[in-house]
Design a protein around this motif. Structure first.
Motif, PDB file in Angstrom:
ATOM      1  N   LYS A   1       5.698  10.468   2.045  1.00  0.00           N
ATOM      2  CA  LYS A   1       5.665   9.587   3.217  1.00  0.00           C
ATOM      3  C   LYS A   1       4.503   8.599   3.130  1.00  0.00           C
ATOM      4  N   ASP A   2       3.332   9.105   2.715  1.00  0.00           N
ATOM      5  CA  ASP A   2       2.168   8.226   2.583  1.00  0.00           C
ATOM      6  C   ASP A   2       2.409   7.153   1.520  1.00  0.00           C
ATOM      7  N   ALA A   3       3.028   7.546   0.417  1.00  0.00           N
ATOM      8  CA  ALA A   3       3.328   6.583  -0.645  1.00  0.00           C
ATOM      9  C   ALA A   3       4.298   5.523  -0.144  1.00  0.00           C
ATOM     10  N   LYS A   4       5.329   5.948   0.597  1.00  0.00           N
ATOM     11  CA  LYS A   4       6.307   5.003   1.141  1.00  0.00           C
ATOM     12  C   LYS A   4       5.634   4.038   2.120  1.00  0.00           C
ATOM     13  N   ASP A   5       4.753   4.561   2.962  1.00  0.00           N
ATOM     14  CA  ASP A   5       4.040   3.711   3.918  1.00  0.00           C
ATOM     15  C   ASP A   5       3.181   2.673   3.206  1.00  0.00           C
ATOM     16  N   LEU A   6       2.520   3.064   2.111  1.00  0.00           N
ATOM     17  CA  LEU A   6       1.711   2.116   1.346  1.00  0.00           C
ATOM     18  C   LEU A   6       2.576   1.017   0.739  1.00  0.00           C
ATOM     19  N   VAL A   7       3.724   1.408   0.181  1.00  0.00           N
ATOM     20  CA  VAL A   7       4.623   0.430  -0.443  1.00  0.00           C
ATOM     21  C   VAL A   7       5.201  -0.504   0.616  1.00  0.00           C
ATOM     22  N   ASP A   8       5.552   0.040   1.774  1.00  0.00           N
ATOM     23  CA  ASP A   8       6.102  -0.784   2.854  1.00  0.00           C
ATOM     24  C   ASP A   8       5.074  -1.775   3.400  1.00  0.00           C
ATOM     25  N   ALA A   9       3.784  -1.463   3.261  1.00  0.00           N
ATOM     26  CA  ALA A   9       2.732  -2.314   3.810  1.00  0.00           C
ATOM     27  C   ALA A   9       2.311  -3.438   2.846  1.00  0.00           C
ATOM     28  N   ALA A  10       3.032  -3.594   1.739  1.00  0.00           N
ATOM     29  CA  ALA A  10       2.669  -4.619   0.735  1.00  0.00           C
ATOM     30  C   ALA A  10       2.617  -5.995   1.383  1.00  0.00           C
ATOM     31  N   PRO A  11       1.678  -6.845   1.004  1.00  0.00           N
ATOM     32  CA  PRO A  11       0.629  -6.648   0.007  1.00  0.00           C
ATOM     33  C   PRO A  11      -0.449  -5.700   0.524  1.00  0.00           C
ATOM     34  N   LYS A  12      -0.823  -4.742  -0.334  1.00  0.00           N
ATOM     35  CA  LYS A  12      -1.735  -3.665   0.056  1.00  0.00           C
ATOM     36  C   LYS A  12      -2.543  -3.221  -1.156  1.00  0.00           C
ATOM     37  N   ALA A  13      -3.845  -3.024  -0.967  1.00  0.00           N
ATOM     38  CA  ALA A  13      -4.694  -2.500  -2.044  1.00  0.00           C
ATOM     39  C   ALA A  13      -4.401  -1.009  -2.197  1.00  0.00           C
ATOM     40  N   LEU A  14      -3.974  -0.616  -3.387  1.00  0.00           N
ATOM     41  CA  LEU A  14      -3.666   0.784  -3.648  1.00  0.00           C
ATOM     42  C   LEU A  14      -4.886   1.529  -4.167  1.00  0.00           C
TER      43      LEU A  14
END
Length: 127
Positions: free
Chosen positions: A88-101
């Motif tokens: 879920k956290d990974a999906k949220d990060l990808v959905d928030a693009a552009p985002k610093a990983l």
């Protein structure tokens, strides 16, 4: 009181979900973050920092996900593995693009992450 060996044995028998719950409880109880620190092997410049010399090479990079591309599910899986986070956290990060990983990652770590993400179709920028 349990010995270190007993605690390690108990942890080794836990499921991933139980480990995540333990980690969350540990962070909450002790008000800490269990994120792995990024090791930075930064050597001091040999020249002593002459201002008129060549531009100093950057040794810390931010890995920024610009877009997930057409294979979003594959990008989520790679982000999950790279950052050791839940799905879920990974999906949220990808959905928030552009985002610093990743922030202040070593050059080798940043380039490895970029290569893995671009391999599955993501657009990545190193800053």
């Amino acid at each position: 009181m349990a010995t270190k060996e007993e605690v390690l044995d108990a942890i080794s028998n836990m499921t991933v979900i139980e480990l995540k719950e333990l980690l969350d409880a540990f962070e909450e109880k002790f008000d800490v973050t269990a994120a792995a620190p990024m090791a930075v092997a930064a050597a001091a410049p040999a020249g002593g920092g002459d201002a008129g010399g060549a531009e100093e090479e950057k040794d810390e990079f931010d890995v920024v996900l610009e877009s997930a591309g057409a294979q979003k599910i594959q990008v989520v899986k790679v982000v999950k593995d790279l950052l050791a986070v839940g799905l879920k956290d990974a999906k949220d990060l990808v959905d928030a693009a552009p985002k610093a990983l990743m922030e202040k990652a070593s050059k080798a770590d940043a380039e490895a992450a970029k290569a893995k993400l671009e391999e599955v179709g993501a657009t990545i920028t190193l800053k």
